[in-house]
Design an enzyme around this catalytic site. Structure first.
Site, PDB file in Angstrom:
ATOM      1  N   ARG A   1      -2.372   4.812  -3.004  1.00 13.95           N
ATOM      2  CA  ARG A   1      -0.835   4.446  -2.755  1.00 13.95           C
ATOM      3  C   ARG A   1      -0.600   5.877  -1.916  1.00 13.95           C
ATOM      4  O   ARG A   1       0.092   5.547  -0.718  1.00 13.95           O
ATOM      5  CB  ARG A   1      -0.307   4.175  -3.731  1.00 13.95           C
ATOM      6  CG  ARG A   1       1.264   3.923  -3.428  1.00 13.95           C
ATOM      7  CD  ARG A   1       2.060   3.111  -4.759  1.00 13.95           C
ATOM      8  NE  ARG A   1       3.344   3.207  -4.723  1.00 13.95           N
ATOM      9  CZ  ARG A   1       4.123   2.340  -3.926  1.00 13.95           C
ATOM     10  NH1 ARG A   1       3.668   1.447  -3.153  1.00 13.95           N
ATOM     11  NH2 ARG A   1       5.238   2.375  -3.943  1.00 13.95           N
TER      12      ARG A   1
ATOM     13  N   HIS B   1      -3.170   5.093  -7.705  1.00 13.64           N
ATOM     14  CA  HIS B   1      -1.924   5.662  -7.110  1.00 13.64           C
ATOM     15  C   HIS B   1      -2.140   6.760  -6.166  1.00 13.64           C
ATOM     16  O   HIS B   1      -1.381   7.063  -5.230  1.00 13.64           O
ATOM     17  CB  HIS B   1      -1.249   6.395  -8.229  1.00 13.64           C
ATOM     18  CG  HIS B   1       0.359   6.125  -8.153  1.00 13.64           C
ATOM     19  ND1 HIS B   1       0.911   4.944  -8.224  1.00 13.64           N
ATOM     20  CD2 HIS B   1       1.337   7.073  -8.073  1.00 13.64           C
ATOM     21  CE1 HIS B   1       2.270   4.933  -8.162  1.00 13.64           C
ATOM     22  NE2 HIS B   1       2.414   6.330  -8.051  1.00 13.64           N
TER      23      HIS B   1
ATOM     24  N   LYS C   1       8.962  -3.061  -9.246  1.00 11.34           N
ATOM     25  CA  LYS C   1       9.679  -1.752  -9.752  1.00 11.34           C
ATOM     26  C   LYS C   1      11.020  -1.589  -9.581  1.00 11.34           C
ATOM     27  O   LYS C   1      12.000  -1.176 -10.053  1.00 11.34           O
ATOM     28  CB  LYS C   1       9.087  -0.579  -9.460  1.00 11.34           C
ATOM     29  CG  LYS C   1       9.282   0.577  -9.966  1.00 11.34           C
ATOM     30  CD  LYS C   1       8.190   1.927  -9.891  1.00 11.34           C
ATOM     31  CE  LYS C   1       8.558   3.187 -10.681  1.00 11.34           C
ATOM     32  NZ  LYS C   1       7.661   4.110 -10.269  1.00 11.34           N
TER      33      LYS C   1
ATOM     34  N   ARG D   1       1.357  -1.089  -5.342  1.00  9.27           N
ATOM     35  CA  ARG D   1       1.310  -0.587  -6.708  1.00  9.27           C
ATOM     36  C   ARG D   1       0.104  -1.347  -7.629  1.00  9.27           C
ATOM     37  O   ARG D   1      -0.055  -2.660  -6.976  1.00  9.27           O
ATOM     38  CB  ARG D   1       2.439  -0.671  -7.316  1.00  9.27           C
ATOM     39  CG  ARG D   1       3.688   0.215  -6.894  1.00  9.27           C
ATOM     40  CD  ARG D   1       4.977   0.071  -7.595  1.00  9.27           C
ATOM     41  NE  ARG D   1       6.163   0.798  -7.090  1.00  9.27           N
ATOM     42  CZ  ARG D   1       6.834   0.408  -6.143  1.00  9.27           C
ATOM     43  NH1 ARG D   1       6.833  -0.759  -5.716  1.00  9.27           N
ATOM     44  NH2 ARG D   1       7.786   1.343  -5.842  1.00  9.27           N
TER      45      ARG D   1
ATOM     46  N   TYR E   1       5.587  11.179  -1.193  1.00  3.53           N
ATOM     47  CA  TYR E   1       4.336  10.592  -0.992  1.00  3.53           C
ATOM     48  C   TYR E   1       3.752  10.903   0.569  1.00  3.53           C
ATOM     49  O   TYR E   1       2.737  10.544   0.783  1.00  3.53           O
ATOM     50  CB  TYR E   1       4.704   9.049  -0.850  1.00  3.53           C
ATOM     51  CG  TYR E   1       4.916   8.326  -2.003  1.00  3.53           C
ATOM     52  CD1 TYR E   1       3.800   7.937  -2.903  1.00  3.53           C
ATOM     53  CD2 TYR E   1       5.985   8.324  -2.779  1.00  3.53           C
ATOM     54  CE1 TYR E   1       4.056   7.357  -4.091  1.00  3.53           C
ATOM     55  CE2 TYR E   1       6.183   7.729  -3.877  1.00  3.53           C
ATOM     56  CZ  TYR E   1       5.036   7.186  -4.642  1.00  3.53           C
ATOM     57  OH  TYR E   1       5.308   6.826  -5.972  1.00  3.53           O
TER      58      TYR E   1
ATOM     59  N   HIS F   1      10.086   1.445  -1.580  1.00  2.41           N
ATOM     60  CA  HIS F   1      10.887   2.258  -2.308  1.00  2.41           C
ATOM     61  C   HIS F   1      12.320   2.129  -2.196  1.00  2.41           C
ATOM     62  O   HIS F   1      12.787   1.613  -0.980  1.00  2.41           O
ATOM     63  CB  HIS F   1      10.661   3.910  -1.635  1.00  2.41           C
ATOM     64  CG  HIS F   1       9.313   4.219  -1.791  1.00  2.41           C
ATOM     65  ND1 HIS F   1       8.627   5.192  -1.095  1.00  2.41           N
ATOM     66  CD2 HIS F   1       8.573   4.081  -2.821  1.00  2.41           C
ATOM     67  CE1 HIS F   1       7.657   5.628  -1.552  1.00  2.41           C
ATOM     68  NE2 HIS F   1       7.346   5.230  -2.607  1.00  2.41           N
TER      69      HIS F   1
END
Length: 338
Positions: free
Chosen positions: A274, A271, A190, A151, A307, A297
């Site tokens: 990513r 992003h 996160k 990120r 993703y 994740h």
């Protein structure tokens, strides 16, 4: 105000709900305030919660859509309003949560799908960055993002002590954020699963070395919540944050479009890098649990459904490999007399 009788307004309910959310991240607070300010401009916000039916909530959602609010914005609004009404329902203030319905049944999902760059697009973009006199200075940053899947705030939070060149790995256990007022602070990743080590490929290893070699000389290292030695420094000798890198890509994209209108590229952001990293790893055969770990994740479903991006060309390639392998096994069995 008689909360127990459901005589408070939607705005008052939201204010009550938000006041109970302590210790949330800065971006979450910003999201709460955005929703609250939006609803204060709506007649719906001044209605008493006991009078609101499911059809009322649905009609209001449809109004937001007709007013030009995008699906992602409406999702964010509902993401605050629904749990606020759920709180009232759990406390027996209302008989039913009026926002307990499937959003896609009310308004069309017109949000832009997340994309991953193809191999060709990656080459075109990175070649342009490397050769451009203005934006080549960001080439190493882009290599690291594309080669690690971090990120962007995690990347900005990296300090010298997070880089283990001997074992060729990067420690990720925090991220650097800057509030609108200019205040810097460090927060956890996160999710709890965001704490991880990411291996350095040869390209990432070299780019990190280049970043440190070209890093501005600091008379005094800036300390943010006990962290110092941030590897990314801006022209004012302050640590870079996500907005810096987003702007680098936006400005470079603007120049690329002007110079190469014949070769359009998708809208490129940190992003997107990513997404692209994750898709690249999946396409090269990395098992999903390992990929989940590298991406940080908490739910493998996110890795699977959000993703990774399938395509017809990829399907053709995979089927060809499977068919070829099956034929080889058949020939082996025949030769072996099995």
């Amino acid at each position: 105000i008689d909360y127990a009788a459901g005589k408070i307004t939607v705005i008052q309910l939201l204010e009550r709900y938000i006041s109970l959310k302590q210790g949330v991240r800065y971006n979450t607070k910003v999201g709460y305030n955005f929703v609250l300010n939006l609803i204060k401009k709506e007649d719906f916000g001044y209605r008493q919660i006991r009078d609101i039916k499911v059809s009322d909530a649905q009609k209001w959602i449809m109004k937001l859509h007709s007013d030009g609010k995008g699906y992602s914005t409406i999702t964010s609004v509902r993401g605050v309003v629904k749990p606020a009404f759920q709180m009232a329902y759990n406390e027996d203030i209302i008989r039913r949560n009026p926002f307990d319905f499937k959003l896609a049944d009310v308004v069309p999902n017109d949000s832009r799908k997340r994309i991953a760059m193809t191999d060709e697009q990656q080459k075109i973009w990175m070649d342009f960055i490397r050769e451009d006199k203005t934006y080549c200075k960001y080439y190493d940053e882009f290599i690291v993002l594309l080669g690690t899947g971090m990120r962007v705030s995690e990347f900005c939070g990296l300090t010298k002590s997070d880089l283990d060149f001997e074992n060729r790995r990067i420690r990720v256990d925090h991220q650097l954020v800057r509030e609108r007022g200019g205040k810097y602070y460090v927060e956890k990743t996160k999710t709890e699963c965001g704490i991880r080590f990411i291996p350095m490929t040869d390209d990432v290893y070299q780019s990190l070395k280049n970043i440190l070699a070209n890093r501005r000389k600091m008379k005094t290292e800036i300390i943010v919540d006990g962290y110092s030695g941030f590897i990314l420094i801006d022209k004012d000798c302050h640590p870079k944050v996500a907005l810096h890198i987003e702007n680098e890509m936006r400005w470079a994209m603007k120049k690329y479009k002007k110079l190469h209108p014949e070769q359009p590229l998708p809208h490129i952001t940190p992003h997107v890098f990513r997404h692209t990293f994750c898709t690249n790893m999946a396409n090269k055969g990395m098992d999903i649990k390992t990929l989940q770990y590298l991406m940080g994740h908490s739910d493998v479903g996110v890795t699977l459904n959000v993703y990774t991006h399938a395509s017809y060309d990829r399907a053709v390639e995979q089927m060809a490999k499977i068919v070829d392998l099956s034929e080889q096994r058949g020939k082996f069995a025949a030769c072996s007399g099995i």
